[in-house]
Design a protein around this motif. Structure first.
Motif: not given
Lengths: 225, 299
Positions: B235-237, B33-34, B228-231, B276-277
């Motif tokens: 998001s970065a990907v 999803v992210s 949070t880390l997964r998101a 991403p942040p």
């Protein structure tokens, strides 16, 4: 240390406990006995704030347990070690990690506590089984591990709910000896058990009071025990 | 939020991380999803920035320009053009006025008639390009004078079609920004659902942790850090894939118009790096809210 002041508990389907009063003095050893379904586990839960009385008041360490917020209740549970009937382990962690769980959640570094932890595991005789997962342990081993977890934070009070319920007589005696040893270290002990033979055996080793729940009321057991 | 708590979320605590078992389904859902939402945000950002540039260009380039069209018989056209130029030179607020050459007029008509149009054989009106000064000229006054002296002249200050175009471009920009907000909201909702599922699946673990004296903040943090880390990673990907896709779009050209200008320019490439942040922040808030609510329900 823990005081039950005229408490009642209604679970919704009726009154389970009525006008129960008791006091656990520091360093005392109490057994709680009574027939199945009499309310032994409920009474223990009232002592460590897992349940709240519908009437009366429970005081622990001079605090009204019902008035504690969630964080204060968590702090209370660090001062009251509990051995649950079904042990309540996290099955994805090793026995070593399960015993260390109270240290982990209270933010203590395991490295600095490693010596105490190993000593405790050795005390309950589980050094060889420390890396095993909870389902791999026998009933007695699980109870000893649960006892080790209950005392890892050196609580003032240890509450055990039928710790010998699923173990043989020899293991019951072994667990009893551990509890007596804790009491001699100054811990206040409250053990719920329907095993009258165990209670009689304990009375030979320690000065224990026996409380009996019957017909919703708590009474001091007589000379028959 | 204390520095210690931020540090715990970023650096983590290996022992505390192990307390809550990894949950494959929610982990994959959050990552996917992210990533997907970040990918869409990159496109919405590109659309919004391109629309903004278009609106600015149209409003700036055409705001101070107007066209005077002279309709007259071919033999009178040069004389009337000269009259019009004289009038414009005398009009205060007109910076410059220039009659388009036949070649320039042919170039304007070439999209419709082709490049080899024999413009001298067609009854094409003469166009005069007017650039407005600062302050501008009196449009109503100029129209009155032109209607008196050159009845065939029509002053077009582009307002009629420029304003709807600028409005449309601005609407497109707003739509892009609104889409980003919607995507953020949808991400928060999805992560909340995933966090709730993870919390419900770990009800037994939470109960044990509560029994051994864990504070709600400790339990919540284990989930917050994970989501949070997964998101952040998802998001970065998503952003990297989105930016690569934008890079692969055709470059901006006059022929392609708006569609080929869809992308980032200059510092605009920095905007996606904020995704991403921000995605992690959305996950942090969503998981924290879900965890606090669920923990109150569970015990």
């Amino acid at each position: 240390m823990i005081e039950l002041d005229n408490i009642g508990y209604n679970y919704g389907g009726g009154e389970l406990l009525t006008n129960v009063s008791a006091q656990l003095a520091p360093g005392s050893f109490h057994f709680l006995t009574g027939p199945s379904g009499a309310g032994k586990t409920t009474l223990l839960k009232l002592c460590y704030g897992a349940l709240h009385p519908t009437s009366g008041r429970v005081r622990a360490f001079n605090m009204d347990v019902k008035g504690l917020d969630r964080d204060q209740t968590a702090m209370l549970r660090r001062r009251v070690g509990v051995v649950h009937q079904d042990c309540q382990f996290l099955n994805h962690l090793s026995i070593y990690e399960n015993i260390a769980l109270p240290l982990t959640v209270s933010g203590k570094a395991l490295d600095s506590e490693e010596g105490n932890l190993n000593e405790l595991i050795n005390w309950v005789g589980l050094s060889e089984r420390a890396e095993a997962k909870p389902p791999e342990l026998s009933g007695g081993e699980r109870q000893r591990a649960a006892l080790a977890r209950a005392v890892i934070l050196s609580p003032d009070v240890v509450i055990a709910d039928e710790p010998t319920g699923n173990v043989d007589w020899d293991m019951s005696q072994r667990l009893l000896r551990l509890l007596v040893e804790l009491n001699r270290m100054g811990k206040t002990i409250l053990v719920a058990s329907h095993d009258l033979a165990l209670i009689r055996a304990a009375k030979n080793q320690v000065q224990a009071r026996v409380l009996r729940i019957s017909d919703r009321r708590l009474t001091l057991a007589g000379a028959d025990l | 939020m204390s520095q210690g708590r931020i540090r715990k979320i970023l650096v983590g605590d290996a022992q505390a991380d192990r307390v809550v078992p990894p949950s494959g389904f929610t982990a994959q859902l959050t990552l996917f999803v992210s990533g997907a939402m970040a990918f869409l945000v990159v496109f919405a950002l590109a659309l919004s920035l391109a629309s903004g540039r278009l609106a600015d260009r149209w409003s700036q380039e055409l705001a101070r320009a107007a066209t005077l069209r002279i309709n007259a018989p071919q033999d009178q056209l040069p004389a009337q053009t000269q009259v019009a130029l004289t009038i414009l030179q005398q009009t205060p607020g007109v910076s410059s006025a220039k009659a388009l050459t036949p070649d320039e007029q042919a170039q304007l008509l070439s999209p419709w008639f082709g490049p080899d149009i024999p413009i001298d054989t067609l009854p094409v009106p003469q166009l005069i390009e007017i650039i407005e000064g600062n302050p501008g000229y009196d449009r109503a006054g100029l129209r009155l004078r032109l209607s008196a002296e050159l009845p065939g002249a029509v002053l077009d200050d582009h307002t009629r079609w420029r304003e709807p175009l600028v409005d449309a471009a601005n609407s497109l920009r707003r739509l892009g920004l609104f889409s980003i907000l919607l995507i953020g909201g949808a991400t928060a909702a999805m992560i909340t659902l995933a966090a709730n599922a993870a919390l419900a699946a770990n009800a037994q673990v939470i109960e044990v942790l509560r029994l051994v004296g864990a504070l709600d903040s400790y339990i919540a943090q284990a989930f917050i850090r994970r989501f949070t880390l997964r998101a952040l990673i998802g998001s970065a990907v998503g952003v990297v894939l989105g930016m690569i896709s934008i890079l692969l779009l055709p470059e901006a050209s006059d022929e392609g118009g708006f569609l080929t200008g869809l992308g980032f320019q200059g510092w605009g490439w920095a905007w996606p790096l904020l995704v991403p942040p921000l995605g992690a922040l959305v996950a942090f808030v969503a998981t924290g809210t879900a965890a606090r609510r669920k923990l109150r329900e569970l015990s």
